[in-house]
Motif scaffolding. Structure first.
Motif, short mmCIF file in Angstrom:
data_model
loop_
_atom_site.label_atom_id
_atom_site.label_comp_id
_atom_site.label_asym_id
_atom_site.label_seq_id
_atom_site.Cartn_x
_atom_site.Cartn_y
_atom_site.Cartn_z
N VAL A 1 15.29 -85.40 32.58
CA VAL A 1 15.16 -84.03 33.06
C VAL A 1 16.29 -83.80 34.04
O VAL A 1 16.38 -84.49 35.06
N ASP A 2 17.17 -82.88 33.72
CA ASP A 2 18.37 -82.62 34.52
C ASP A 2 19.18 -83.88 34.74
O ASP A 2 19.71 -84.13 35.83
N GLY A 3 19.28 -84.70 33.69
CA GLY A 3 20.10 -85.90 33.73
C GLY A 3 19.45 -87.11 34.35
O GLY A 3 20.02 -88.20 34.32
N ARG A 4 18.25 -86.97 34.90
CA ARG A 4 17.57 -88.10 35.55
C ARG A 4 16.46 -88.62 34.64
O ARG A 4 15.71 -87.82 34.07
N PRO A 5 16.33 -89.95 34.52
CA PRO A 5 15.27 -90.50 33.68
C PRO A 5 13.90 -89.98 34.11
O PRO A 5 13.60 -89.87 35.30
N ALA A 6 13.07 -89.66 33.14
CA ALA A 6 11.72 -89.16 33.40
C ALA A 6 10.72 -90.05 32.68
O ALA A 6 11.00 -90.60 31.60
N ALA A 7 9.56 -90.19 33.26
CA ALA A 7 8.49 -90.93 32.62
C ALA A 7 7.92 -90.09 31.48
O ALA A 7 7.93 -88.87 31.53
N PHE A 8 7.42 -90.77 30.44
CA PHE A 8 6.82 -90.03 29.33
C PHE A 8 5.73 -90.86 28.69
O PHE A 8 5.71 -92.08 28.76
N ALA A 9 4.78 -90.18 28.07
CA ALA A 9 3.67 -90.82 27.39
C ALA A 9 3.16 -89.89 26.31
O ALA A 9 3.42 -88.68 26.35
N THR A 10 2.46 -90.44 25.35
CA THR A 10 1.88 -89.62 24.30
C THR A 10 0.40 -89.39 24.57
O THR A 10 -0.27 -90.22 25.19
N SER A 11 -0.11 -88.27 24.08
CA SER A 11 -1.50 -87.92 24.26
C SER A 11 -1.97 -87.10 23.07
O SER A 11 -1.25 -86.20 22.62
N GLY A 12 -3.14 -87.39 22.55
CA GLY A 12 -3.66 -86.63 21.43
C GLY A 12 -2.82 -86.80 20.18
O GLY A 12 -2.12 -87.81 20.01
N GLU A 13 -2.87 -85.80 19.30
CA GLU A 13 -2.16 -85.89 18.03
C GLU A 13 -0.66 -85.67 18.16
O GLU A 13 0.13 -86.29 17.45
N GLN A 14 -0.24 -84.74 19.05
CA GLN A 14 1.18 -84.39 19.06
C GLN A 14 1.73 -84.08 20.44
O GLN A 14 2.79 -83.48 20.57
#
Length: 467
Positions: free
Chosen positions: A94-107
């Motif tokens: 996000v704006d060139g900085r690493p961001a955490a991410f995870a999946t949830s539900g179907e999509q």
């Protein structure tokens, strides 16, 4: 100790000052945009203005990889936000900085930026991903078709999840740049205009650009072996059509139908006003499906559409959507009549032009073909429910309702309505209620009882329009 306490307080103050005032009280964006038919589709908390997709695709293995760069503006303070996506993600910034991410539900892809995003703040989100789209199922299906020579993304109401992360709802329309690299000898087809084509080291890169706002389900991608033709409408709009080189017995009928695109755009412009985009056309890939779709400026046609002969009626239907559905998009999926009823009615206008029937005669045929106890009349075109969203009644009863409206308000008001609706809501979204309001304004009539009878009553109207 006192000095250390002061230093800590100063550090805390500095951190507080570094957070935008508009991020105070920030929270997670909603995992859905609020559509009653599809509560998890789309997302809250931001508005996308542009998608820049950089993709590489290998037809032999159906392997797709790439990076999507999404430009958006936060509509609230955000500590996290969702994107709709189904492939495997390896990195998000996000704006060139690493961001955490995870999946949830179907999509749901849930992104947590390093710092909260302030309301009104413009952000750039980059998502790097890969996968084999045809093997990925969500809600029991895939919207990506792996063809003998490539792949196709086209479906409604969802197809983006299988090739790019998005805010997947018509309420959030955006412009697009689609860069696709494929093995030399293959072609890549997408929306808008082809800006460049370059070949190096056995790969060819295509750059397609869609400058006008476009709903995510209307974005399309096709890779394979195509014969591409070019023409123009009377007003100079470039028309780009593409045909799989492996259509077999359907090839001649497909060409004879789709090659009339420029002519049909010119014809429909006489009813709906100037064509709203900077290109037009369609493509016919080698797929086994039996539907067509109004993918913006580059209509998707199944070869089966032409299996019984030349079919310009379906071309008129899908091109009418460029005004009714693409230019003016529904605000919620319950407003589907604004798309399908009018595209079906356009087929009747084209039939009259081709001397194969008038809208009045064709409406009468539909009305008479379904007795009062036919389930056809149980579907309410104005709010059919998600299970009946693409029922024949939405299309055909919906078109009869339009003829009934024409008979009720008269040709002068009706024909003005057909043109003013796309002009008034150009590149935006609208509802059935908005349409009724405009019809009442132009006709000077209270149409409440009319709309209730034809769109919201699960029964056959007692009187045929014009009787």
């Amino acid at each position: 100790m006192r000095t250390r306490v002061i230093a800590s307080a100063t550090a805390v103050l500095g951190l507080l000052l570094a957070i935008p005032a508009s991020a105070a009280g920030a929270g997670p964006g909603a995992p859905g945009i609020g559509d009653p038919y599809y509560p998890t589709y789309g997302n809250g908390g931001y508005d996308v203005s542009h998608y820049d997709l950089n993709l590489r695709y290998q037809p032999a293995t159906d392997a797709l990889s790439g990076t999507a760069v999404i430009t958006a503006t936060a509509t609230q303070g955000l500590t996290s936000f969702d994107l709709d996506f189904a492939l495997d993600v390896s990195k998000v910034t996000v704006d060139g900085r690493p961001a955490a991410f995870a999946t949830s539900g179907e999509q749901e892809l849930v992104v947590t930026p390093r710092h909260a995003v302030g309301r009104g703040q413009r952000i750039t989100v980059a998502v790097t991903y890969a996968g084999v789209p045809s093997t990925v199922q969500r809600y029991g299906f895939t919207s990506w078709q792996h063809t003998p020579d490539g792949g196709v993304a086209a479906n409604e109401p969802e197809s983006a999840w299988w090739w790019f992360p998005s805010n997947d709802h018509p309420l959030d329309k955006a412009s697009y740049d689609v860069h696709v690299t494929v093995p030399s000898g293959d072609q890549a087809i997408s929306n808008g205009l082809l800006l460049s084509q370059r070949t190096a080291d056995g790969w060819t890169s295509y750059h397609w650009q869609q400058t006008k706002p476009q709903a995510t389900y209307l974005a399309t991608l096709a890779v394979g072996h195509f014969d591409i033709t070019h023409s123009r409408t009377r007003t100079g709009i470039p028309v780009i059509n593409a045909y799989s080189t492996d259509l077999g017995a359907n090839a001649a009928n497909a060409r004879a139908s789709v090659e009339r695109t420029a002519e049909i755009v010119d014809f429909l412009s006489g009813y709906f006003g100037p064509y709203p985009f900077d290109s037009a056309g369609g493509y016919v890939p080698n797929v086994p499906t039996h539907f067509s779709l109004e993918t913006q400026t580059r209509v998707f046609y199944s070869p089966a559409t032409f299996s019984k002969g030349v079919n310009t009626s379906v071309v008129a239907h899908e091109l009418a959507h460029q005004w009714y559905g693409d230019d003016v998009s529904l605000e919620r999926w319950s407003d589907i009549w604004l798309n399908e009823g009018f595209a079906s009615y356009a087929q009747w206008l084209w039939a009259e032009h081709e001397h194969t029937g008038t809208p009045q005669d064709l409406a009468r045929q539909v009305y008479d073909a379904h007795p009062a106890d036919d389930p056809f009349w149980k579907v309410e075109p104005g709010d059919p429910g998600p299970q009946n969203q693409f029922d024949d009644a939405v299309y055909d009863r919906g078109a009869v309702a339009i003829q009934a409206l024409r008979d009720t308000i008269g040709d002068q008001a009706f024909l003005k309505l057909l043109r003013l609706w796309p002009a008034q809501h150009r590149y935006g979204n609208a509802t059935v209620a908005d349409f009724r309001q405009l019809a009442e304004h132009l006709s000077g009539q209270d149409l409440g009882a009319f709309f209730q009878t034809w769109l919201y009553t699960p029964a056959k109207p007692a009187v045929f329009p014009g009787s």
